[in-house]
Scaffold this active site. Structure first.
Site, PDB file in Angstrom:
ATOM      1  N   TYR A 142       5.797  -9.701  -6.901  1.00 16.15           N
ATOM      2  CA  TYR A 142       6.826  -9.914  -5.876  1.00 16.15           C
ATOM      3  C   TYR A 142       7.930 -10.852  -6.376  1.00 16.15           C
ATOM      4  CZ  TYR A 142       4.465  -7.669  -1.918  1.00 16.15           C
ATOM      5  OH  TYR A 142       3.905  -6.762  -1.054  1.00 16.15           O
ATOM      6  N   LYS A 193      -7.101  -5.781 -11.824  1.00 18.01           N
ATOM      7  CA  LYS A 193      -7.305  -4.693 -12.785  1.00 18.01           C
ATOM      8  C   LYS A 193      -7.259  -5.259 -14.203  1.00 18.01           C
ATOM      9  CE  LYS A 193      -6.005  -0.374 -12.502  1.00 18.01           C
ATOM     10  NZ  LYS A 193      -7.225   0.480 -12.456  1.00 18.01           N
ATOM     11  N   ASP A 226      -8.799  -0.604  -7.704  1.00 18.91           N
ATOM     12  CA  ASP A 226      -8.856   0.783  -7.211  1.00 18.91           C
ATOM     13  C   ASP A 226     -10.234   1.062  -6.611  1.00 18.91           C
ATOM     14  OD1 ASP A 226      -9.900   0.524  -9.773  1.00 18.91           O
ATOM     15  OD2 ASP A 226      -9.123   2.429 -10.528  1.00 18.91           O
ATOM     16  N   ASP A 250      -1.510  -6.846  -0.285  1.00 18.64           N
ATOM     17  CA  ASP A 250      -0.638  -6.138   0.663  1.00 18.64           C
ATOM     18  C   ASP A 250      -1.223  -4.766   0.975  1.00 18.64           C
ATOM     19  OD1 ASP A 250       1.716  -5.582   2.171  1.00 18.64           O
ATOM     20  OD2 ASP A 250       2.483  -4.426   0.479  1.00 18.64           O
ATOM     21  N   ASP A 254      -3.437  -3.312   4.630  1.00 18.10           N
ATOM     22  CA  ASP A 254      -3.070  -2.164   5.479  1.00 18.10           C
ATOM     23  C   ASP A 254      -4.234  -1.169   5.559  1.00 18.10           C
ATOM     24  OD1 ASP A 254      -0.482  -3.188   5.872  1.00 18.10           O
ATOM     25  OD2 ASP A 254       0.457  -1.216   5.665  1.00 18.10           O
TER      26      ASP A 254
HETATM   27  C1  IPM Z   1       7.781  -6.751   4.514  1.00 21.51           C
HETATM   28  C2  IPM Z   1       7.083  -6.988   3.216  1.00 21.51           C
HETATM   29  C3  IPM Z   1       7.926  -7.891   2.348  1.00 21.51           C
HETATM   30  C4  IPM Z   1       5.683  -7.537   3.388  1.00 21.51           C
HETATM   31  C5  IPM Z   1       4.989  -7.642   2.027  1.00 21.51           C
HETATM   32  O1  IPM Z   1       5.085  -6.726   1.206  1.00 21.51           O
HETATM   33  O2  IPM Z   1       4.368  -8.678   1.781  1.00 21.51           O
HETATM   34  C6  IPM Z   1       4.764  -6.773   4.331  1.00 21.51           C
HETATM   35  O3  IPM Z   1       4.426  -5.516   3.853  1.00 21.51           O
HETATM   36  C7  IPM Z   1       3.523  -7.588   4.588  1.00 21.51           C
HETATM   37  O4  IPM Z   1       2.437  -7.040   4.460  1.00 21.51           O
HETATM   38  O5  IPM Z   1       3.643  -8.755   4.982  1.00 21.51           O
HETATM   39 MG    MG Z   2       2.338  -5.081   4.022  1.00 19.23          MG
END
Ligand code: IPM
Ligand code: MG
Ligand code: NAD
Length: 369
Positions: A142, A193, A226, A250, A254
């Site tokens: 990042y 990884k 992975d 990240d 999700d």
């Molecule tokens: C919006 C974006 C910069 C952020 C990230 O990638 O960290 C989001 O996806 C998160 O999970 O907080």
């Molecule tokens: Mg995110």
């Protein structure tokens, strides 16, 4: 009772909709004498860009530094798809994380029994799930330099992102993960990884060293990222704490969200180091989800991730454990009572919008008071 300085940054899309519901909870806690807040509010993301040409103003940054904690809704959306990369909405959030040095991102994914049928997996795989993803938040790809797109002489272009980790960054996030594991089931899976990335080699080595020197009582396992993703959807209850880098964290968070029923369920805390003199730690709390442009403005977003993020602020920043417990119990209560926003709705349940869910949480809080 101490007054806590709280900065609200609703942001874009559903950010302001879910923030409106958290404000109800803040107001209720204040009115009950369970907490006392001095509230400031400002713009972040596309909303700030529209107002001042930057995804966060210097005034808002100053408020962020002065606050005891920050609550952020979400940033981003198609409206800003063509703004310059440096001032895109997401850059405001990234600046907050980097400048405030919020290196430890805690993303708990819990599957409430009432929601086990809303999960992407079968009930027996997720019921009672309680995984904590500890994501490194201020380093890695990042923020690594160089980060460029250049024109090549043959008309082609080259884009570069750089994954960089220094050992101190890995050590401090590993310590956070091991400490938290001690308060839970005492198990950490570290994921990277190392088979293809030098940062993965260093990550595995440093986590092993920290473990060997100070946390031998915690069970440590290494998994390739992975494979960890695969295990997370194959048998999620094997996990207690997962510690990982910025990008893998990240993605995995999700994925974990869908085990709980919806992205709209996952809160998060982004914490800095404890300051030596004041004993304070900077902190920002936000849902894991984004601005959800596909449902923004419709009043249907699930505010539970945002309300859960306030509960994390009560717990981690203000030490208001009773208030945090009450808010979390109220969330569990409304789900047990059958209230569902569209993302978690199923046949026979009571369908509510964003405001209806916020009101149900307040009613549940009041019932228990
Ligand atoms: C919006 C974006 C910069 C952020 C990230 O990638 O960290 C989001 O996806 C998160 O999970 O907080
Ligand atoms: Mg995110
Ligand atoms: N922390 C943040 O502010 C943050 C996090 C992720 C994405 N984003 C940004 O948000 C924008 C949209 O990204 P995206 O669409 O990939 O991800 P998203 O998280 O905004 O949405 C993904 C899907 O989940 C649904 N969803 C998300 N939150 C929900 C909620 N509370 N209730 C019900 N449904 C919900 C959305 O409707 C959508 O279908 C992008 O600009 C992205 O950069 C911001």
């Amino acid at each position: 009772m101490a007054t806590h300085k709280l900065l609200l940054l609703p942001g874009d899309g559903i950010g302001s909709e879910v923030m409106a519901e958290v404000k109800k909870v803040i107001g209720w806690l204040d009115a009950q004498g369970l907490a006392s807040f001095a509230i400031e509010e400002d713009l972040v993301g596309g909303a700030a860009y529209d107002s001042c040409g930057q995804p966060i103003s210097e005034e808002a940054m100053a408020k962020a530094f002065a606050a005891d904690a920050i609550l952020l809704g979400a940033v981003g959306g198609p409206k800003w798809a063509n703004v310059h990369y440096e001032v895109r909405p997401e850059a405001g959030l990234l600046r907050l994380r980097k400048d405030l040095q919020l290196f430890a991102n805690l993303r708990p994914a819990m599957c409430y029994p009432a929601l086990a049928d809303a999960s992407s997996l079968k009930r027996d795989l997720v019921e009672g799930l309680d995984v904590l993803i500890v994501r490194e938040l201020t380093g890695g790809v990042y923020f690594g330099e160089p980060k460029t797109i250049t024109d090549l002489s043959d008309g082609q272009k080259r884009a570069i992102d750089t994954q960089v980790y220094e050992s101190y960054e890995i050590e401090r996030i590993a310590r956070v993960a091991f400490e938290l594991a001690r308060t839970r089931k005492n198990r950490v899976v570290s994921t990277e990884k190392h088979n293809v990335m030098k940062t993965g080699v260093l990550w595995k080595q440093v986590v092993s060293e920290v473990h060997g020197s100070d946390y031998n009582d915690v069970t440590l396992e290494h998994q390739l990222a992975d494979s960890c993703g695969m295990q997370l959807v194959r048998a999620p209850k094997q996990f207690d704490v997962i510690v990982t880098d910025n990008l893998f964290g990240d993605i995995l968070s999700d994925v974990a969200a869908m085990l709980t029923g919806s992205l709209g369920m996952l809160p998060s805390a982004s914490l800095g180091a404890v300051e030596e003199i004041s004993g304070k730690r900077r902190a920002l709390y936000e849902p894991v989800h984004g601005a959800a442009p596909d449902i923004a403005g419709q009043g249907v977003a699930n505010p539970i991730a945002m309300i859960g993020s306030l509960a994390m602020a009560l717990r981690y920043s203000f030490g208001l454990i009773e208030a945090a417990d009450r808010v979390e119990a109220a969330i569990a209560g409304v789900l047990a009572d059958g209230y569902r926003t569209g993302d978690i709705w199923s046949e026979g349940m009571t369908r509510v919008g964003t405001a209806g869910m916020g009101d149900a949480v307040i009613a549940e809080l009041a019932k228990a008071a």
